[in-house]
Design a protein around this motif. Structure first.
Motif, PDB file in Angstrom:
ATOM      1  N   MET A 148       0.738  -1.248   0.063  1.00 49.76           N
ATOM      2  CA  MET A 148       0.078  -0.009   0.007  1.00 49.76           C
ATOM      3  C   MET A 148       0.790   1.130  -0.042  1.00 49.76           C
ATOM      4  N   LEU A 149       1.964   1.193   0.837  1.00 51.35           N
ATOM      5  CA  LEU A 149       2.817   2.367   0.762  1.00 51.35           C
ATOM      6  C   LEU A 149       3.644   2.698  -0.640  1.00 51.35           C
ATOM      7  N   ALA A 150       3.819   1.496  -1.126  1.00 54.11           N
ATOM      8  CA  ALA A 150       4.556   1.835  -2.577  1.00 54.11           C
ATOM      9  C   ALA A 150       3.482   2.519  -3.592  1.00 54.11           C
ATOM     10  N   HIS A 151       2.311   1.945  -3.591  1.00 52.88           N
ATOM     11  CA  HIS A 151       1.196   2.637  -4.198  1.00 52.88           C
ATOM     12  C   HIS A 151       0.971   4.190  -3.953  1.00 52.88           C
ATOM     13  N   ALA A 152       0.961   4.443  -2.802  1.00 54.21           N
ATOM     14  CA  ALA A 152       0.691   5.695  -2.153  1.00 54.21           C
ATOM     15  C   ALA A 152       1.951   6.527  -2.554  1.00 54.21           C
ATOM     16  N   ILE A 153       3.178   6.234  -2.581  1.00 52.40           N
ATOM     17  CA  ILE A 153       4.359   7.039  -2.818  1.00 52.40           C
ATOM     18  C   ILE A 153       4.170   7.105  -4.450  1.00 52.40           C
ATOM     19  N   ALA A 154       3.884   6.186  -5.339  1.00 54.91           N
ATOM     20  CA  ALA A 154       3.676   6.349  -6.669  1.00 54.91           C
ATOM     21  C   ALA A 154       2.576   7.214  -7.155  1.00 54.91           C
ATOM     22  N   ALA A 155       1.479   7.053  -6.344  1.00 57.28           N
ATOM     23  CA  ALA A 155       0.285   7.949  -6.682  1.00 57.28           C
ATOM     24  C   ALA A 155       0.660   9.633  -6.361  1.00 57.28           C
ATOM     25  N   GLU A 156       1.386   9.553  -5.385  1.00 55.70           N
ATOM     26  CA  GLU A 156       1.922  10.958  -5.160  1.00 55.70           C
ATOM     27  C   GLU A 156       3.005  11.667  -6.084  1.00 55.70           C
ATOM     28  N   LEU A 157       3.922  10.814  -6.154  1.00 54.25           N
ATOM     29  CA  LEU A 157       4.894  11.181  -7.379  1.00 54.25           C
ATOM     30  C   LEU A 157       4.352  11.318  -8.780  1.00 54.25           C
ATOM     31  N   ASN A 158       3.655  10.395  -9.112  1.00 59.20           N
ATOM     32  CA  ASN A 158       2.751  10.282 -10.328  1.00 59.20           C
ATOM     33  C   ASN A 158       3.827  10.277 -11.493  1.00 59.20           C
ATOM     34  N   LEU A 159       4.902   9.784 -11.399  1.00 56.10           N
ATOM     35  CA  LEU A 159       5.972   9.557 -12.497  1.00 56.10           C
ATOM     36  C   LEU A 159       5.319   8.793 -13.574  1.00 56.10           C
ATOM     37  N   PRO A 160       5.403   9.039 -14.703  1.00 53.06           N
ATOM     38  CA  PRO A 160       4.774   8.330 -16.043  1.00 53.06           C
ATOM     39  C   PRO A 160       5.755   6.875 -16.045  1.00 53.06           C
ATOM     40  N   ARG A 161       4.940   5.881 -16.810  1.00 50.67           N
ATOM     41  CA  ARG A 161       5.560   4.780 -17.177  1.00 50.67           C
ATOM     42  C   ARG A 161       5.912   4.822 -18.647  1.00 50.67           C
ATOM     43  N   PRO A 221       7.977   4.065  -6.489  1.00 50.04           N
ATOM     44  CA  PRO A 221       8.522   2.288  -6.997  1.00 50.04           C
ATOM     45  C   PRO A 221       7.678   1.555  -7.372  1.00 50.04           C
ATOM     46  N   SER A 222       8.337   0.599  -7.737  1.00 42.59           N
ATOM     47  CA  SER A 222       7.691  -0.531  -8.372  1.00 42.59           C
ATOM     48  C   SER A 222       7.036  -1.472  -7.052  1.00 42.59           C
ATOM     49  N   ALA A 223       5.581  -1.486  -7.049  1.00 42.88           N
ATOM     50  CA  ALA A 223       4.974  -2.430  -6.055  1.00 42.88           C
ATOM     51  C   ALA A 223       5.481  -3.821  -6.163  1.00 42.88           C
ATOM     52  N   HIS A 224       5.612  -4.243  -7.375  1.00 46.86           N
ATOM     53  CA  HIS A 224       5.859  -5.732  -7.333  1.00 46.86           C
ATOM     54  C   HIS A 224       7.147  -5.905  -6.718  1.00 46.86           C
ATOM     55  N   ALA A 225       8.542  -4.928  -7.059  1.00 54.17           N
ATOM     56  CA  ALA A 225       9.680  -5.246  -6.317  1.00 54.17           C
ATOM     57  C   ALA A 225       9.540  -4.800  -4.808  1.00 54.17           C
ATOM     58  N   THR A 226       8.904  -4.012  -4.423  1.00 54.09           N
ATOM     59  CA  THR A 226       8.861  -3.429  -2.928  1.00 54.09           C
ATOM     60  C   THR A 226       8.275  -4.880  -2.451  1.00 54.09           C
ATOM     61  N   ALA A 266      11.719  -8.281 -16.047  1.00 55.13           N
ATOM     62  CA  ALA A 266      10.426  -8.461 -16.856  1.00 55.13           C
ATOM     63  C   ALA A 266       9.289  -7.355 -16.828  1.00 55.13           C
ATOM     64  N   ARG A 267       9.234  -6.525 -15.786  1.00 51.82           N
ATOM     65  CA  ARG A 267       8.548  -5.232 -15.766  1.00 51.82           C
ATOM     66  C   ARG A 267       9.152  -4.180 -16.589  1.00 51.82           C
ATOM     67  N   ILE A 268      10.504  -4.334 -16.492  1.00 54.61           N
ATOM     68  CA  ILE A 268      10.843  -3.247 -17.427  1.00 54.61           C
ATOM     69  C   ILE A 268      10.865  -3.345 -19.041  1.00 54.61           C
ATOM     70  N   HIS A 269      11.275  -4.706 -19.259  1.00 57.11           N
ATOM     71  CA  HIS A 269      11.197  -5.451 -20.593  1.00 57.11           C
ATOM     72  C   HIS A 269       9.786  -5.196 -21.151  1.00 57.11           C
ATOM     73  N   VAL A 270       8.526  -5.332 -20.386  1.00 54.95           N
ATOM     74  CA  VAL A 270       7.201  -5.040 -21.095  1.00 54.95           C
ATOM     75  C   VAL A 270       6.815  -3.664 -21.230  1.00 54.95           C
ATOM     76  N   GLY A 271       7.705  -2.803 -20.773  1.00 56.50           N
ATOM     77  CA  GLY A 271       7.295  -1.309 -20.628  1.00 56.50           C
ATOM     78  C   GLY A 271       6.515  -0.564 -19.697  1.00 56.50           C
ATOM     79  N   ILE A 312      12.813  -0.243 -10.079  1.00 60.71           N
ATOM     80  CA  ILE A 312      13.099  -1.497  -9.176  1.00 60.71           C
ATOM     81  C   ILE A 312      14.012  -1.266  -8.195  1.00 60.71           C
ATOM     82  N   PRO A 313      15.166  -0.700  -8.285  1.00 56.17           N
ATOM     83  CA  PRO A 313      16.032  -0.246  -7.148  1.00 56.17           C
ATOM     84  C   PRO A 313      15.281   0.462  -6.138  1.00 56.17           C
TER      85      PRO A 313
END
Length: 118
Positions: free
Chosen positions: A1-14, A34-39, A71-76, A83-84
């Motif tokens: 949930m924290l990763a999603h909240a940070i990503a929503a706040e930063l709102n950086l595009p994919r 950040p990537s929620a999968h990676a987190t 894989a998540r990078i590879h699929v765009g 990831i880091p």
């Protein structure tokens, strides 16, 4: 949930959102860092690595996290830095969990000493 909240706040595009990659998999157009999968994967791996009996499993999950990140990078759907960033968030979360565990042990010790002297 924290990763999603940070990503929503930063709102950086994919990558697919800015035309750098086709959308190889269906994905929502929400923040990527950040990537929620990676987190999640790195948090599980690092928590397992803290326990001697779970270290092999932790190593396997850590490698799976790296491969999933690639894989998540590879699929765009992620930039390489996403990831880091997930790993960094996982390190922070595991440090917080470790601190809470330490406090819990101290409180339990105080309570046990208090109940044995009563």
């Amino acid at each position: 949930m924290l990763a999603h909240a940070i990503a929503a706040e930063l709102n950086l595009p994919r990558p697919f959102m800015v035309g750098l990659s086709p959308a190889y998999i269906e994905h929502g157009a929400r923040g990527s860092l950040p990537s929620a999968h990676a987190t999640v994967m790195f948090t599980v791996a690092l928590l397992c690595l803290r326990r001697p009996a779970l270290r092999r499993a932790g190593a396997v999950v850590f490698v799976a996290g790296i491969l999933t990140g690639w894989a998540r990078i590879h699929v765009g759907v992620h930039f390489p830095a996403d990831i880091p960033a997930g790993l960094l968030l996982a390190l922070v979360l595991v440090a917080v969990f470790g601190g809470l565990e330490h406090v819990g042990r101290r409180v339990r010790g105080v309570l046990e000493r208090g109940s044995s002297s009563a």
